[in-house]
Design a protein around this motif. Structure first.
Motif, PDB file in Angstrom:
ATOM      1  N   GLU A  14      34.335 100.352 -12.171  1.00  0.00           N
ATOM      2  CA  GLU A  14      34.969  99.217 -12.821  1.00  0.00           C
ATOM      3  C   GLU A  14      35.204  98.133 -11.781  1.00  0.00           C
ATOM      4  N   VAL A  15      34.934  96.904 -12.154  1.00  0.00           N
ATOM      5  CA  VAL A  15      35.071  95.776 -11.231  1.00  0.00           C
ATOM      6  C   VAL A  15      36.050  94.775 -11.834  1.00  0.00           C
ATOM      7  N   ALA A  45      37.193  91.700 -17.981  1.00  0.00           N
ATOM      8  CA  ALA A  45      37.810  90.404 -18.286  1.00  0.00           C
ATOM      9  C   ALA A  45      36.867  89.238 -18.042  1.00  0.00           C
ATOM     10  N   GLN A  46      35.655  89.341 -18.576  1.00  0.00           N
ATOM     11  CA  GLN A  46      34.684  88.260 -18.437  1.00  0.00           C
ATOM     12  C   GLN A  46      34.763  87.315 -19.643  1.00  0.00           C
ATOM     13  N   GLU A  47      34.589  86.026 -19.383  1.00  0.00           N
ATOM     14  CA  GLU A  47      34.555  85.008 -20.436  1.00  0.00           C
ATOM     15  C   GLU A  47      33.386  84.081 -20.128  1.00  0.00           C
ATOM     16  N   LEU A  48      32.201  84.435 -20.620  1.00  0.00           N
ATOM     17  CA  LEU A  48      30.985  83.711 -20.263  1.00  0.00           C
ATOM     18  C   LEU A  48      30.337  83.095 -21.498  1.00  0.00           C
ATOM     19  N   LYS A  49      29.966  81.844 -21.387  1.00  0.00           N
ATOM     20  CA  LYS A  49      29.127  81.206 -22.391  1.00  0.00           C
ATOM     21  C   LYS A  49      27.702  81.731 -22.236  1.00  0.00           C
ATOM     22  N   PRO A  50      26.853  81.539 -23.264  1.00  0.00           N
ATOM     23  CA  PRO A  50      25.492  82.069 -23.174  1.00  0.00           C
ATOM     24  C   PRO A  50      24.746  81.671 -21.906  1.00  0.00           C
ATOM     25  N   LEU A 116      22.149  94.271 -18.974  1.00  0.00           N
ATOM     26  CA  LEU A 116      23.486  93.680 -18.972  1.00  0.00           C
ATOM     27  C   LEU A 116      23.920  93.556 -20.431  1.00  0.00           C
ATOM     28  N   PHE A 117      24.980  94.243 -20.786  1.00  0.00           N
ATOM     29  CA  PHE A 117      25.419  94.339 -22.178  1.00  0.00           C
ATOM     30  C   PHE A 117      26.803  93.724 -22.299  1.00  0.00           C
ATOM     31  N   TYR A 118      26.937  92.757 -23.225  1.00  0.00           N
ATOM     32  CA  TYR A 118      28.158  91.960 -23.310  1.00  0.00           C
ATOM     33  C   TYR A 118      28.642  91.893 -24.754  1.00  0.00           C
ATOM     34  N   PRO A 119      29.539  92.808 -25.163  1.00  0.00           N
ATOM     35  CA  PRO A 119      30.073  92.755 -26.531  1.00  0.00           C
ATOM     36  C   PRO A 119      30.821  91.447 -26.791  1.00  0.00           C
ATOM     37  N   GLN A 120      30.572  90.881 -27.978  1.00  0.00           N
ATOM     38  CA  GLN A 120      31.206  89.627 -28.362  1.00  0.00           C
ATOM     39  C   GLN A 120      32.285  89.828 -29.413  1.00  0.00           C
ATOM     40  N   GLY A 253      36.107  91.558 -23.375  1.00  0.00           N
ATOM     41  CA  GLY A 253      35.905  91.037 -22.030  1.00  0.00           C
ATOM     42  C   GLY A 253      35.063  91.916 -21.137  1.00  0.00           C
ATOM     43  N   ASP A 254      34.732  93.138 -21.576  1.00  0.00           N
ATOM     44  CA  ASP A 254      33.876  94.007 -20.771  1.00  0.00           C
ATOM     45  C   ASP A 254      32.439  93.488 -20.762  1.00  0.00           C
TER      46      ASP A 254
END
Length: 295
Positions: A14-15, A45-50, A116-120, A253-254
């Motif tokens: 975990e980072v 806790a990531q918050e990234l736009k496409p 890289l998998f980013y649940p929305q 945020g994961d």
């Protein structure tokens, strides 16, 4: 950034406090090392736009667009969308993807190094991914099965799980199958791969895509061998209690990165069909998948 080793039996990393805007090349190389060796890395806790999500992928390798456009994000075709959301402008992505054991692009000439998998949008119930470490699966094979797969190759095809496109409606199934074979012709890989970064031996088969095993002379081996390997690795266990199987669940945020060479995965869909959506970026690295057959 702060790295923490997970305490469960299938430890990943975990980072916390990762910010790609200030991440150094040393930070990225450290994370790449942990993907290779620990197999799963979770950026919290990531918050990234496409656009930023795709740029993150570029830090780790070369992003590759999925070959079927119906999966593409409307803002960037390098993002694969799995979604069951209803939108006024119509469907974006495809619902309920990946509900079978596979490695991404295992049926293509250049399978991915990292996913890289980013649940929305997460449902209230369980949503996650089941994994099997196929290096561990190889280590746990019986001596009989290790001997049986030595020097063999396996054949892989997308034909079993290709989703029908809107344009396929009313087309004869034979034409659809012919298109699948033309666009994604079967690929041949060693049944046991040597990982280019770690040197591990990987049992490179999956329930979804592997359909045959051949010996060094191109002779087809009994289908029972493939069945035995799938069973031994845990892919035929409908209870999902096999010791090779572990589950990664998600929090808002994961952003999860995994080693697509070593891990096969299967989506853990929520049976209530609650609204859910995830983005995926897949990348190659500088190491080609080895075509050398392990003895």
């Amino acid at each position: 950034m702060q790295l923490t080793t997970r305490s469960d039996d299938h430890a990943g990393i975990e980072v916390h406090h990762f910010d790609q805007a200030v991440a150094t090349s040393d930070d990225i190389q450290l994370l790449r090392h942990h993907i290779y060796t620990n197999k799963v890395v979770i950026l919290k806790a990531q918050e990234l736009k496409p656009a930023a999500f795709v740029e993150l992928g570029r830090h780790f390798g070369t992003p590759v667009s999925y070959y079927e456009p119906m999966y593409h994000h409307p803002e960037n075709d390098l993002i694969f969308v799995s979604s069951n959301l209803t939108r006024p402008e119509g469907q974006i992505g495809v619902p309920k993807t990946g509900g079978f054991w596979h490695a991404d692009y295992q049926f293509m000439p250049e399978p991915f190094a990292f996913t890289l998998f980013y649940p929305q949008k997460l449902p209230h119930g369980t949503r996650g991914t089941r994994f099997i470490n196929m290096a561990t699966a190889y280590e746990r094979l019986s001596p009989r099965l290790k001997e049986a797969v030595g020097g063999t190759v396996s054949k892989h095809s997308a034909r079993r799980y290709v989703k029908i496109r809107p344009s396929d409606v009313y087309r004869p199934i034979g034409e659809v199958l012919a298109d699948i074979e033309r666009v994604t012709p079967p690929q041949t890989w060693p049944t046991v791969l040597v990982h280019p970064a770690t040197g591990e031996r990987i049992l490179y088969i999956s329930e979804a895509f592997t359909y045959a095993i051949e010996d060094a002379h191109g002779n087809a081996l009994p289908t029972s061998l493939l069945d035995d390997l799938l069973d031994a690795s845990g892919q035929l266990d409908d209870s999902y209690e096999h010791p090779n199987i572990f589950v990664q669940t998600y929090e808002p945020g994961d952003l999860v990165l995994w080693d697509n060479r070593t891990l096969i995965h299967r989506a853990l869909h929520n049976p209530t069909n609650e609204p859910t959506e995830s983005f995926r970026v897949t990348v190659t690295d500088e190491h080609p998948l080895s075509a050398e057959v392990a003895a």
